[in-house]
Design a protein around this motif. Structure first.
Motif, PDB file in Angstrom:
ATOM      1  N   LEU A  65       5.484  -0.526  -6.695  1.00  0.00           N
ATOM      2  CA  LEU A  65       4.726  -0.287  -7.923  1.00  0.00           C
ATOM      3  C   LEU A  65       5.001  -1.368  -8.967  1.00  0.00           C
ATOM      4  O   LEU A  65       4.081  -1.851  -9.633  1.00  0.00           O
ATOM      5  N   VAL A  66       6.266  -1.753  -9.099  1.00  0.00           N
ATOM      6  CA  VAL A  66       6.610  -2.784 -10.077  1.00  0.00           C
ATOM      7  C   VAL A  66       5.977  -4.119  -9.699  1.00  0.00           C
ATOM      8  O   VAL A  66       5.540  -4.880 -10.559  1.00  0.00           O
ATOM      9  N   GLU A  67       5.920  -4.393  -8.404  1.00  0.00           N
ATOM     10  CA  GLU A  67       5.300  -5.644  -7.948  1.00  0.00           C
ATOM     11  C   GLU A  67       3.777  -5.608  -8.093  1.00  0.00           C
ATOM     12  O   GLU A  67       3.142  -6.631  -8.334  1.00  0.00           O
ATOM     13  N   ARG A  68       3.195  -4.428  -7.976  1.00  0.00           N
ATOM     14  CA  ARG A  68       1.730  -4.310  -8.010  1.00  0.00           C
ATOM     15  C   ARG A  68       1.179  -4.381  -9.436  1.00  0.00           C
ATOM     16  O   ARG A  68       0.145  -5.002  -9.668  1.00  0.00           O
ATOM     17  N   PHE A  69       1.869  -3.767 -10.376  1.00  0.00           N
ATOM     18  CA  PHE A  69       1.321  -3.643 -11.728  1.00  0.00           C
ATOM     19  C   PHE A  69       2.110  -4.490 -12.727  1.00  0.00           C
ATOM     20  O   PHE A  69       3.258  -4.186 -13.041  1.00  0.00           O
ATOM     21  N   GLN A  70       1.462  -5.547 -13.217  1.00  0.00           N
ATOM     22  CA  GLN A  70       2.090  -6.404 -14.225  1.00  0.00           C
ATOM     23  C   GLN A  70       2.445  -5.610 -15.481  1.00  0.00           C
ATOM     24  O   GLN A  70       3.501  -5.822 -16.091  1.00  0.00           O
ATOM     25  N   GLU A  71       1.587  -4.671 -15.860  1.00  0.00           N
ATOM     26  CA  GLU A  71       1.843  -3.900 -17.078  1.00  0.00           C
ATOM     27  C   GLU A  71       3.058  -2.980 -16.930  1.00  0.00           C
ATOM     28  O   GLU A  71       3.712  -2.644 -17.921  1.00  0.00           O
ATOM     29  N   LEU A  72       3.357  -2.583 -15.699  1.00  0.00           N
ATOM     30  CA  LEU A  72       4.553  -1.783 -15.475  1.00  0.00           C
ATOM     31  C   LEU A  72       5.799  -2.648 -15.662  1.00  0.00           C
ATOM     32  O   LEU A  72       6.796  -2.203 -16.242  1.00  0.00           O
ATOM     33  N   ARG A  73       5.743  -3.900 -15.190  1.00  0.00           N
ATOM     34  CA  ARG A  73       6.871  -4.817 -15.400  1.00  0.00           C
ATOM     35  C   ARG A  73       7.093  -5.068 -16.887  1.00  0.00           C
ATOM     36  O   ARG A  73       8.233  -5.149 -17.357  1.00  0.00           O
TER      37      ARG A  73
END
Length: 301
Positions: A65-73
């Motif tokens: 999930l962290v790798e998929r979503f820049q906004e999550l990072r």
């Protein structure tokens, strides 16, 4: 997104079948399209909830999930930065208390809440996902935490409420500064970081004095009045040093009195007799004006 947020909130605290099922939904293209099509406020709320619930998912799912979503990072980095600022504000309050001769006990309730938040599963999981791009944010957090833990070791013992804070501090030391096979390395690491910061401070002072010494002399003359002793850890002194030589990226709470005294001695070589700092332990002043009698420095223990 509202439905996904509801499902995140109701997930069990440990990874399981419900988490795996929800992960498939979170990772599919439809969800990505819904996220992209949502307004900024809805996206921020969604990723804040997702970050808060990461610990309910397996480690591999968290990573995906962290790798998929820049906004999550971005949300991960924002939370750690926010916690760093909270710890820094507590250090400001502790410094003010120390200057006024106050006891540390009134500061412990807030610190206990901060330590509790850092030790929570959501924060520990979030911190684990800081990547190489967030190296500065990670180091900044560790530095503020280590400074805070050092203060606790110095001031908490024997004070009311200190026992529970010391217990939390021991957990934090083990969690963030214990290296398998080497033991706890916090004090060594902190001393090295403080030393590096003060060396960088000295280098920046040399650069500024080499290009614009008059601006430095003018500002310090306004703060250090002739004949008046001033503590080297006075807030105005720190404000002057940051304004003249440093910037917001440079960490606060790391400048030592020894480093500040050396800087004032260097400044003296540019200022002549009217800016020849007199330094006595942790206090300094400019020479008394001609014809006046300056106060002697206070006795030292």
């Amino acid at each position: 997104l509202a439905e996904l947020r509801r499902r995140l909130a109701t997930l069990p605290s440990r990874p399981g079948a419900a988490a795996e099922e929800l992960l498939e939904k979170l990772m599919d293209d439809k969800t990505s399209n819904e996220v992209e099509g949502a307004d900024a406020r809805s996206r921020q709320a969604f990723f804040a909830d997702l970050r808060l619930s990461l610990f309910k998912l397996s480690e591999s799912a968290q990573k995906d999930l962290v790798e998929r979503f820049q906004e999550l990072r971005i949300e991960v980095a924002r939370l750690v930065d926010s916690m760093t600022q909270e710890i820094s504000r507590w250090l400001d309050e502790e410094q003010a208390s120390r200057r006024s001769g106050g006891i540390a006990t009134p500061l412990f309730p807030k610190l206990k809440q901060l330590f509790q938040a850092v030790l929570s599963a959501p924060f520990l999981t979030t911190f684990k996902h800081l990547g190489s791009a967030e190296k500065r944010g990670k180091e900044s957090f560790l530095l503020k935490l280590a400074l805070c833990l050092r203060v606790v070791a110095e001031r908490a013992a024997g004070e009311m409420g200190g026992e529970s804070v010391l217990g939390q501090a021991a957990q934090l030391r083990k969690r963030f500064f214990h290296v398998e096979g080497y033991g706890e390395l916090m004090e060594d690491w902190l001393q090295n970081r403080v030393k590096q910061s003060n060396e960088e401070f000295a280098n920046r002072v040399g650069i500024v004095l080499g290009s614009s010494p008059q601006a430095v002399l003018a500002r310090l003359r306004r703060t250090f009045r002739p004949g008046r002793w001033l503590s080297l850890d006075d807030p105005q002194v720190e404000e002057d040093l940051f304004a003249l030589f440093l910037d917001d990226a440079f960490p606060r709470h790391v400048l030592t009195n020894e480093a500040i005294a050396k800087v004032l001695q260097r400044v003296s070589s540019y200022g002549g007799a009217t800016c020849d700092f007199q330094i006595y332990g942790s206090i300094a002043r400019l020479p008394p004006a001609a014809g006046s009698v300056g106060r002697a420095p206070p006795p030292q223990d």
